[in-house]
Design a protein around this motif. Structure first.
Motif, mmCIF file in Angstrom:
data_model
loop_
_atom_site.group_PDB
_atom_site.id
_atom_site.type_symbol
_atom_site.label_atom_id
_atom_site.label_comp_id
_atom_site.label_asym_id
_atom_site.label_seq_id
_atom_site.Cartn_x
_atom_site.Cartn_y
_atom_site.Cartn_z
ATOM 1 N N ARG A 12 0.808 -1.210 0.000
ATOM 2 C CA ARG A 12 0.000 0.000 0.000
ATOM 3 C C ARG A 12 0.858 1.284 0.000
ATOM 4 N NH1 ARG A 12 -5.616 -0.732 1.510
ATOM 5 N NH2 ARG A 12 -5.019 -2.842 2.114
ATOM 6 N N ALA A 13 1.669 1.428 1.048
ATOM 7 C CA ALA A 13 2.408 2.691 1.194
ATOM 8 C C ALA A 13 3.894 2.571 0.824
ATOM 9 C CB ALA A 13 2.283 3.191 2.634
ATOM 10 N N THR A 14 4.336 1.351 0.575
ATOM 11 C CA THR A 14 5.781 1.114 0.416
ATOM 12 C C THR A 14 6.075 0.464 -0.917
ATOM 13 O OG1 THR A 14 5.522 0.254 2.662
ATOM 14 C CG2 THR A 14 7.759 0.245 1.747
ATOM 15 N N THR A 15 7.190 0.866 -1.523
ATOM 16 C CA THR A 15 7.727 0.096 -2.640
ATOM 17 C C THR A 15 8.884 -0.710 -2.064
ATOM 18 O OG1 THR A 15 7.049 1.783 -4.197
ATOM 19 C CG2 THR A 15 8.698 0.211 -4.970
ATOM 20 N N ALA A 16 8.649 -1.992 -1.818
ATOM 21 C CA ALA A 16 9.644 -2.834 -1.146
ATOM 22 C C ALA A 16 10.758 -3.222 -2.113
ATOM 23 C CB ALA A 16 8.978 -4.077 -0.574
ATOM 24 N N VAL A 17 10.405 -3.483 -3.372
ATOM 25 C CA VAL A 17 11.384 -3.838 -4.407
ATOM 26 C C VAL A 17 11.093 -2.941 -5.598
ATOM 27 C CG1 VAL A 17 12.280 -5.683 -5.887
ATOM 28 C CG2 VAL A 17 11.453 -6.230 -3.589
ATOM 29 N N ASP A 18 12.149 -2.266 -6.100
ATOM 30 C CA ASP A 18 11.927 -1.177 -7.039
ATOM 31 C C ASP A 18 12.760 -1.378 -8.314
ATOM 32 O OD1 ASP A 18 11.243 1.196 -8.162
ATOM 33 O OD2 ASP A 18 12.042 2.464 -6.559
ATOM 34 N N ASP A 19 12.218 -2.101 -9.265
ATOM 35 C CA ASP A 19 12.858 -2.338 -10.554
ATOM 36 C C ASP A 19 14.229 -3.006 -10.394
ATOM 37 O OD1 ASP A 19 13.094 -2.406 -13.283
ATOM 38 O OD2 ASP A 19 13.787 -0.338 -13.471
ATOM 39 N N ARG A 202 16.704 0.346 -0.352
ATOM 40 C CA ARG A 202 15.358 0.811 -0.727
ATOM 41 C C ARG A 202 14.836 0.095 -1.967
ATOM 42 N NH1 ARG A 202 14.202 5.951 1.714
ATOM 43 N NH2 ARG A 202 15.998 6.681 2.882
ATOM 44 N N GLY A 203 15.107 -1.178 -2.057
ATOM 45 C CA GLY A 203 14.573 -1.973 -3.157
ATOM 46 C C GLY A 203 15.311 -1.850 -4.470
ATOM 47 N N LYS A 204 16.346 -0.985 -4.518
ATOM 48 C CA LYS A 204 17.073 -0.763 -5.770
ATOM 49 C C LYS A 204 18.481 -1.345 -5.720
ATOM 50 C CE LYS A 204 15.138 3.801 -6.909
ATOM 51 N NZ LYS A 204 14.294 3.490 -8.052
ATOM 52 N N LEU A 205 18.961 -1.751 -6.899
ATOM 53 C CA LEU A 205 20.317 -2.273 -6.992
ATOM 54 C C LEU A 205 21.327 -1.145 -6.803
ATOM 55 C CD1 LEU A 205 21.775 -5.000 -7.812
ATOM 56 C CD2 LEU A 205 22.075 -3.939 -10.045
#
Ligand code: ADP
Ligand code: ADP
Length: 218
Positions: A12-19, A202-205
């Motif tokens: 809902r409020a979080t992007t746990a894994v981002d691309d 933050r979910g990013k490489l």
């Protein structure tokens, strides 16, 4: 062996894994490093088919992994070692998993031996130390004689002996040709354990590097 492509997981409020995209080569120990909340567990749960991706995909051997209980023979996982009924013995816990996965009892004895719990196999898990629970979790992951192992923070909370044991075990398993993805928030530990490092925040490489390349940069 493991292929993460454009993976996104939004709550809902979080992007746990981002691309997120990376691959894990066969026969290697790949450290999956990042601070708490970086998205490591979420990525591993999606790989294991325990959570759905919002976008992208996470493949093991070119396939979306269906359910943890099914192909134990090819993929083993340690996600939450604390999650064992305290009233059960190590033996009955492993037997139940083996039974559910149509794995013979001789594997139960073999993995208990392999993780050094044969002598306490009939003891209640509620009396186990954290290190013993981690060993039991790893025994469960090894039951199906998997060639891919996904270990989420296996050294968390362990004493130096336990940490060393996990390191030697993973090295030995990789030397047998198995592929290991192991998460941690401790750089110092992953430097010693892994061949390659996937670092996320933050979910990013943040980095995808071999340990020796990383050492040269500093
Ligand atoms: P790590 O394993 O690297 O510590 P996680 O994958 O557990 O990170 O968490 C990544 C982010 O996603 C965190 O902000 C976490 O709070 C959030 N998160 C994880 N699972 C859920 C969930 N079921 N519902 C909502 N947010 C979640
Ligand atoms: P269920 O799917 O109904 O929980 P299972 O028999 O599949 O029952 O699993 C029982 C327990 O064993 C669960 O806690 C599960 O997380 C664990 N487990 C099952 N398969 C594996 C595996 N391949 N690696 C590690 N733990 C497993």
């Amino acid at each position: 062996m493991i292929d993460i492509r454009g993976l996104v997981k939004r709550y809902r409020a979080t992007t746990a894994v981002d691309d997120l995209s990376f691959t894990v080569e066969p026969g290697s120990v790949t450290g999956f490093l990042g601070p708490n909340g970086a998205g490591k567990t979420t990525t591993m749960r999606i790989l294991l088919g325990l959570a759905a991706a919002t976008e992208g995909e996470a493949l093991v051997k070119g396939e979306r992994y269906p359910r943890l209980s099914e192909p134990t023979r090819s993929v083993g996982a340690l996600l939450d070692a604390g999650d064992v009924h305290p009233g059960r013995s190590a033996l009955s816990h492993l037997r139940a998993i083996a039974y559910a996965n149509r794995i013979g009892d001789e594997r139960v004895s073999a993995v208990l031996e392999q993780v050094g719990l044969a002598g306490v196999a009939r003891k209640r898990v509620g009396k186990f130390s954290l290190g013993m629970k981690q060993r039991l979790g790893i025994a469960a992951a090894l039951l199906g004689d998997p060639d891919v192992l996904i270990l989420d923070e296996p050294v968390n909370g362990l004493d130096p002996d336990g940490v060393r044991w996990i390191r030697e075990l993973t090295r030995g398993l990789a030397d047998e040709g198995r592929t290991i993805l192991i998460s941690s928030h401790l750089m110092s530990e992953m430097e010693l354990t892994a061949d390659r490092l996937i670092i996320i925040a933050r979910g990013k490489l943040i980095a995808d590097t071999s340990v020796s390349e990383l050492a040269e940069r500093f």
